[in-house]
Structure formats: structure tokens, C-alpha cells
Design a protein around this motif. Structure first.
Motif, short mmCIF file in Angstrom:
data_model
loop_
_atom_site.label_atom_id
_atom_site.label_comp_id
_atom_site.label_asym_id
_atom_site.label_seq_id
_atom_site.Cartn_x
_atom_site.Cartn_y
_atom_site.Cartn_z
N LYS A 370 0.71 -1.22 0.17
CA LYS A 370 0.00 0.15 -0.11
C LYS A 370 0.94 1.30 0.05
O LYS A 370 2.25 1.16 0.24
N ILE A 371 0.17 2.46 -0.47
CA ILE A 371 0.94 3.61 -0.41
C ILE A 371 0.08 4.46 0.31
O ILE A 371 -1.15 4.62 0.26
N LEU A 372 0.64 5.24 1.08
CA LEU A 372 -0.15 6.63 1.87
C LEU A 372 0.43 7.93 1.41
O LEU A 372 1.73 8.18 1.25
N ILE A 373 -0.68 8.84 1.30
CA ILE A 373 -0.32 9.91 0.81
C ILE A 373 -1.30 10.94 1.61
O ILE A 373 -2.43 10.86 1.73
N HIS A 374 -0.23 11.97 2.04
CA HIS A 374 -0.95 12.82 3.23
C HIS A 374 -0.41 14.13 3.12
O HIS A 374 0.71 14.35 2.54
N ALA A 375 -1.19 15.33 3.42
CA ALA A 375 -0.67 16.53 3.37
C ALA A 375 -1.47 17.35 4.62
O ALA A 375 -2.70 17.13 4.82
N GLU A 376 -0.76 18.31 5.16
CA GLU A 376 -1.35 19.20 6.03
C GLU A 376 -0.67 20.71 5.91
O GLU A 376 0.43 20.89 5.65
N LYS A 377 -1.48 21.65 6.51
CA LYS A 377 -1.17 23.15 6.32
C LYS A 377 -1.23 23.60 7.57
O LYS A 377 -2.05 23.58 8.29
N LYS A 378 0.19 24.12 8.05
CA LYS A 378 0.42 24.65 9.46
C LYS A 378 0.91 25.90 9.10
O LYS A 378 1.93 26.15 8.57
#
Length: 451
Positions: A370-378
Motif C-alpha cells: 500500500k501507499i499512503l499520501i498525506h498533506a497538512e497545512k500549518k
């Protein structure tokens, strides 16, 4: 543009050589100046020594050796001093309640003898000149000179060598008082052979000249080599541009063929597959056209044009394309990027960077992984994480992974360009990319972009 840069580099090298030559000339001039100062000091000390030595000539020991001056020093009592009828040769009163800097008893005695010799007319300037010519080590450097002995600014004796006047150019002058009183003064004006110091520094000059010549030749060779590399790069660039341009023709043919097949077979499943293929071919043709535009306009180093970039949507489009390519691997994908994250980046460049990172994640993942793609804006930055659970990267390789043309030794074919390109693009957006990986466990690429 390349030729202009090469010309600028050539001018820079010429300027650098001029600076190097000028610095060598300045160094040589300063070295000669230091040698002249040292020579002047040596000459002054030597002349003083010769004059003071000559002052002893009139005080030979009668009946023993008329060429030897005797000096006897003995301790006397107050009675002996009061009864002493010996003729006093000379006397110097030395106040001992305050220290006299650089005091020398030897020089005080010298001064007494010199006083008597001067007052009694026992100084022979011809003899001083002879001693000077025979015993001064640097005499061969002097072209002409003039010696004068003054008493209260009146010339008593004068000696000229080589019949040149001291009023000429390039004459140096040394003068000092004789004895213990400022009554008599000795003066010597001299002219140095212009090439005397240059001859002594011939080796240093030769080494400097050879060094400058070698540096100049090396820089000219370097410029010539750079020019060859520029020509080679331009040739490669034209070849690559031609190849990329030629790719459009077969892709247009495939696109037309897909459209023809859609009209021939109305089955929904077949129509859906052909539509997806047509969309991907259309995107590929568009990107080829964009690459050609970028290449022709030479955007390297210029300001990057930015536009809104919906991150989640773009990832979905890229994943959709790669899922078709790697459908046999059955890779599971978890995309947790919020839909409200909109970046301000160059669409073409940044999408290519993301596609390259995702392509690597698919390529190096095991079947069924599996592949995990994540993003967050801080606050003032956005973080993007792409994680796979594939073969991972050894620690010793991780520092080299972003170097251009560096390839990890594994069973997968590559050219060592992709990650270097990604790093270059992200840095062009004032961001950075980091790798966290463990061999056999997988890798996480983290992109950090400023707002």
C-alpha cells in the motif's frame, strides 16, 4: 545566450590574470622596497662602525704596537683620584638616577675617542672611504656616493666616488652625529644600481612568472574545455528537442486510431477503456508541447510562473494514470489530503515532480502493498508526505539519492535523474524535500513548501 556566458567567463579569466600579474608586480615592488630599507640600515650601521673604529687609529700604544689602541680600566680609591695627575683623554658624565634607553658603555667609550680624534684632526676621510670600499658587503650595489664631514654645518672633508653629484635623482642620504656632542656630523649620499636587487630576486621573479604562465594556460584550457562542453550540451539539447518533437507524430496517430476504434465498437466497457486511453494520450501530447515550449524559451533560471494547484485533485489524476500502468501489482492507496489545500506552484513542473515520486512508490512497492499520501497545512508552510512499504533505501545511499545521475544498485532500471529533478523543482519553489527510509521497511518522502 551560452556564447554570451562563455564570453563573460573569458573576460573574467582575463581580468583574473591581470589581477594576478598586478599582485605579483606589487609584491615584487614591496619586496624591493623592503630590501632597500634593509640595505640602508646595514649601510648606516657599517659606516658608523668604520668611522668609530678609525677614530682609534691615533691612540696606539707607544713603545709596544703603534697599531693597537689600549684601554685600561681599573678601580681607584678617592685618594688616588685626588692625586691622579694623568692627562684626561675624555670624560662623559652619565646620570644614573634615570634609566637611559638603549644605553651602551661601549658606545660611550667610542664617543670619547671619536671626540678627541675629531678635535685633534686625526680623522682621515680617505681612510674611511678605503675601509668602506673594502669592508662593506653591499658595496657592489652602489653606483656612486659622496661622503662629507661637517663641523657646525661647515664642510671639513669631502670625498666623491664616480664623480656624480648627490643632487641627482634616486639618491639616498644617511647622516648622523659623531662623538658625544652634536658638533661633528657625518653624511653619505649614495645611488644604487637599479638592477642590483632585481638580480638577487631573479629566482623569485622567474618562479612567479612561471606560476602566472601556468595559471594562465590552465585557465585558457579550462575555458576551451567549457566551450566544448557548451557546444556538446547545445547539441544534446537540440537532439532531445527533436526526439521529443517526433514523439508527437506516433501519439497523434494512436489518438486518431483510438477515436476510430470507439466508433467501431459501441460496447460500454470497450468505450470506457478507449476513453481513458484517449484522455491519457491527450495529456501526454499536451505535456510534450509544454516541454517543447519550455525548451525553446529557455526558462532555466528565469522566474517560475505559478498558478493555483488543487493538491488532492492532482494526486487523484496522477494515481489514476499510474494505477493503469501498475494494475498487476494490486497496490492499495490511501489519500488523506484535504480538498481545501490549494498550492501556488508551477503546474507543469510540480505535477511532474509529484508523478515521479508516486511512480517510484509504485515501482519499488511489493505486490499487494500500500501507499499512503498525506498533506497538512500549518501556519506558514505545507507538508506533503508520500509513504510506501517497499524495499527501502540503505542509510549510506540516502545522502546521495538526490545527486544527479546517481543510481542505487538494485534490480530496477533507471537513469538517476528523477529524484534530482524533483529536488531541483521543489527548491525552485523555495521548499525542500527530505527522505526517511529503512532498508526492507519502506520510504517516506516529505516535501515542505512555504506559503
Amino acid at each position: 545566450m551560452k556564447n554570451q556566458k562563455t564570453t563573460i567567463l573569458g573576460l573574467f579569466i582575463v581580468c583574473l590574470l591581470m589581477v594576478l600579474v598586478t599582485s605579483q608586480i606589487i609584491w615584487l615592488s614591496q619586496q624591493i622596497s623592503r630590501e632597500q630599507i634593509a640595505f640602508k640600515q646595514e649601510l648606516e650601521n657599517s659606516v658608523k662602525s668604520i668611522v668609530n673604529f678609525h677614530a682609534l687609529k691615533g691612540y696606539g700604544t707607544i713603545g709596544r704596537n703603534p697599531n693597537t689602541a689600549s684601554l685600561a680600566i681599573k678601580e681607584t680609591s678617592d685618594l688616588e683620584i685626588s692625586q691622579d695627575t694623568t692627562k684626561e683623554l675624555g670624560k662623559v658624565n652619565i646620570a644614573t638616577d634615570h634609566y637611559i634607553p638603549n644605553f651602551s658603555l661601549y658606545k660611550a667609550i667610542e664617543g670619547i675617542f671619536t671626540d678627541q680624534s675629531l678635535n685633534n684632526g686625526k680623522i682621515n676621510i680617505n681612510k674611511i672611504d678605503s675601509l668602506f670600499q673594502n669592508h662593506f658587503k653591499g658595496f657592489d650595489k652602489i653606483r656612486s656616493y659622496e661622503m662629507l664631514l661637517y663641523k657646525n654645518d661647515t664642510v671639513l672633508y669631502r670625498q666623491i666616488h664616480n664623480n656624480e653629484t648627490s643632487n641627482g635623482r634616486n639618491f639616498e642620504t644617511i647622516q648622523f652625529y659623531l662623538g658625544t656632542k652634536e658638533t661633528f656630523k657625518f653624511k653619505i649620499s649614495y645611488n644604487i644600481n637599479s638592477n642590483s636587487f632585481m638580480g638577487e630576486m631573479l629566482l623569485s621573479i622567474s618562479v612567479s612568472a612561471v606560476a602566472v604562465l601556468l595559471v594562465g594556460l590552465f585557465m585558457m584550457w579550462l575555458l576551451w574545455d567549457i566551450q566544448k562542453m557548451v557546444i556538446k550540451i547545445d547539441t544534446h539539447k537540440r537532439n532531445i528537442t527533436g526526439i521529443v518533437h517526433d514523439l508527437k507524430s506516433p501519439l497523434n496517430y494512436v489518438y486518431t486510431l483510438l477515436d476510430y476504434l470507439k466508433n467501431k465498437n459501441p460496447e460500454p466497457i470497450f468505450q470506457d477503456q478507449l476513453s481513458k486511453a484517449s484522455i491519457n494520450i491527450s495529456k501526454l501530447i499536451k505535456k510534450i508541447e509544454q516541454i517543447l515550449i519550455i525548451t525553446r524559451s529557455n526558462l532555466e533560471g528565469s522566474k517560475i510562473e505559478k498558478s493555483p494547484f488543487p493538491l488532492s485533485l492532482k494526486f487523484e489524476e496522477i494515481v489514476s494514470e499510474l494505477s493503469v500502468i501498475y494494475e498487476n501489482k494490486l497496490i492499495g492507496l490511501n489519500n488523506t489530503i484535504p480538498e481545501n489545500i490549494i498550492l501556488n506552484v508551477n503546474e507543469l513542473y510540480f505535477e511532474m515532480a509529484l508523478r515521479n515520486l508516486l511512480d517510484n512508490a509504485f515501482k519499488y512497492s511489493e505486490n499487494g502493498s500500500k501507499i499512503l499520501i498525506h498533506a497538512e497545512k500549518k501556519k506558514d508552510q505545507t507538508k506533503i508526505l508520500i509513504t510506501d512499504f517497499g524495499i527501502g533505501i540503505a542509510i549510506k545511499e540516502q545522502k546521495k539519492i538526490f545527486r544527479e545521475f546517481y543510481r542505487i544498485k538494485n534490480n530496477y532500471h533507471g537513469y538517476g535523474i528523477g529524484l534530482s529533478f524533483c529536488n531541483h523543482i521543489i527548491r525552485a519553489h523555495n521548499g525542500f524535500i527530505k527522505l526517511e527510509s529503512e532498508e526492507g521497511e519502506g520510504s517516506t518522502f516529505k516535501i515542505v513548501l512555504p506559503q
